[in-house]
Design a protein around this motif. Structure first.
Motif, PDB file in Angstrom:
ATOM      1  N   SER A  88      10.311  16.382   5.696  1.00  0.00           N
ATOM      2  CA  SER A  88       9.047  15.986   5.085  1.00  0.00           C
ATOM      3  C   SER A  88       9.059  14.512   4.698  1.00  0.00           C
ATOM      4  O   SER A  88       8.061  13.806   4.877  1.00  0.00           O
ATOM      5  CB  SER A  88       8.727  16.863   3.874  1.00  0.00           C
ATOM      6  N   LEU A  89      10.179  14.017   4.202  1.00  0.00           N
ATOM      7  CA  LEU A  89      10.274  12.597   3.870  1.00  0.00           C
ATOM      8  C   LEU A  89      10.215  11.736   5.125  1.00  0.00           C
ATOM      9  O   LEU A  89       9.503  10.734   5.164  1.00  0.00           O
ATOM     10  CB  LEU A  89      11.570  12.314   3.105  1.00  0.00           C
ATOM     11  N   GLY A 146       8.840  12.545   8.019  1.00  0.00           N
ATOM     12  CA  GLY A 146       7.482  12.614   8.548  1.00  0.00           C
ATOM     13  C   GLY A 146       6.518  11.736   7.773  1.00  0.00           C
ATOM     14  O   GLY A 146       5.670  11.056   8.356  1.00  0.00           O
ATOM     15  N   SER A 147       6.659  11.735   6.465  1.00  0.00           N
ATOM     16  CA  SER A 147       5.799  10.882   5.638  1.00  0.00           C
ATOM     17  C   SER A 147       6.023   9.409   5.941  1.00  0.00           C
ATOM     18  O   SER A 147       5.080   8.613   5.999  1.00  0.00           O
ATOM     19  CB  SER A 147       6.069  11.134   4.158  1.00  0.00           C
ATOM     20  N   LEU A 148       7.278   9.038   6.150  1.00  0.00           N
ATOM     21  CA  LEU A 148       7.579   7.649   6.486  1.00  0.00           C
ATOM     22  C   LEU A 148       6.987   7.261   7.835  1.00  0.00           C
ATOM     23  O   LEU A 148       6.452   6.167   7.993  1.00  0.00           O
ATOM     24  CB  LEU A 148       9.092   7.417   6.483  1.00  0.00           C
ATOM     25  N   ILE A 191       4.363   8.598   9.320  1.00  0.00           N
ATOM     26  CA  ILE A 191       2.905   8.513   9.173  1.00  0.00           C
ATOM     27  C   ILE A 191       2.526   7.227   8.463  1.00  0.00           C
ATOM     28  O   ILE A 191       1.584   6.531   8.859  1.00  0.00           O
ATOM     29  CB  ILE A 191       2.366   9.745   8.421  1.00  0.00           C
ATOM     30  N   GLY A 192       3.273   6.870   7.424  1.00  0.00           N
ATOM     31  CA  GLY A 192       2.992   5.640   6.694  1.00  0.00           C
ATOM     32  C   GLY A 192       3.165   4.396   7.529  1.00  0.00           C
ATOM     33  O   GLY A 192       2.419   3.431   7.405  1.00  0.00           O
ATOM     34  N   GLU A 193       4.140   4.407   8.416  1.00  0.00           N
ATOM     35  CA  GLU A 193       4.363   3.250   9.283  1.00  0.00           C
ATOM     36  C   GLU A 193       3.317   3.157  10.383  1.00  0.00           C
ATOM     37  O   GLU A 193       2.958   2.065  10.821  1.00  0.00           O
ATOM     38  CB  GLU A 193       5.755   3.327   9.916  1.00  0.00           C
ATOM     39  N   SER A 212      -4.173   4.042  -1.781  1.00  0.00           N
ATOM     40  CA  SER A 212      -2.947   4.727  -1.375  1.00  0.00           C
ATOM     41  C   SER A 212      -1.779   4.391  -2.290  1.00  0.00           C
ATOM     42  O   SER A 212      -0.820   5.143  -2.375  1.00  0.00           O
ATOM     43  CB  SER A 212      -2.599   4.390   0.075  1.00  0.00           C
ATOM     44  N   THR A 213      -1.832   3.293  -2.991  1.00  0.00           N
ATOM     45  CA  THR A 213      -0.794   2.954  -3.963  1.00  0.00           C
ATOM     46  C   THR A 213      -1.136   3.507  -5.340  1.00  0.00           C
ATOM     47  O   THR A 213      -0.254   3.990  -6.060  1.00  0.00           O
ATOM     48  CB  THR A 213      -0.626   1.424  -4.053  1.00  0.00           C
ATOM     49  N   PRO A 235      -0.432   7.740  -6.078  1.00  0.00           N
ATOM     50  CA  PRO A 235       0.893   8.178  -6.538  1.00  0.00           C
ATOM     51  C   PRO A 235       1.283   7.626  -7.900  1.00  0.00           C
ATOM     52  O   PRO A 235       1.938   8.313  -8.685  1.00  0.00           O
ATOM     53  CB  PRO A 235       1.836   7.635  -5.460  1.00  0.00           C
TER      54      PRO A 235
END
Length: 78
Positions: A27-28, A30-32, A34-36, A49-50, A53
Motif C-alpha cells: 500500500s505504501l 502503491g501510494s508512492l 500514484i503520487g509520482e 493534497s498537502t 493529511p
C-alpha cells in the motif's frame, strides 16, 4: 515501522505478521507510485493534497491522543 514494532512486541503469529507487513509495504509503494505519476499543475491542488493529511494528523493528535489522555491523567502530567 511503528505498527510493525507493536505487532512484534504483541507476539502476533509470524504468518500474520508477514502478511500485515506485505500489505503495508504494497500500500505504501502503491501510494508512492500514484503520487509520482500524478503531476499537480495547480497550486490549489497541491495545497489540498498537502493540507488534507496535515488536518487529519492534527485531528488525531489533539482529539484522540491528547483529549483522551486528559481524561486518564492529570492535566499537569499531560
Amino acid at each position: 515501522m511503528a505498527i510493525m514494532t507493536v505487532l512484534s512486541v504483541a507476539k502476533v503469529p509470524q504468518l500474520s505478521f508477514l502478511l500485515i507487513v506485505a500489505f503495508l509495504s504494497l500500500s505504501l509503494g502503491g501510494s508512492l507510485l500514484i503520487g509520482e505519476s500524478v503531476q499537480a499543475s495547480s497550486l490549489k491542488l497541491q495545497a489540498l493534497s498537502t493540507g488534507g493529511p496535515i488536518g487529519t494528523l492534527s485531528l488525531v493528535i489533539f482529539h484522540k491522543v491528547i483529549g483522551q489522555a486528559v481524561t486518564h491523567f492529570r492535566l499537569l502530567h499531560v
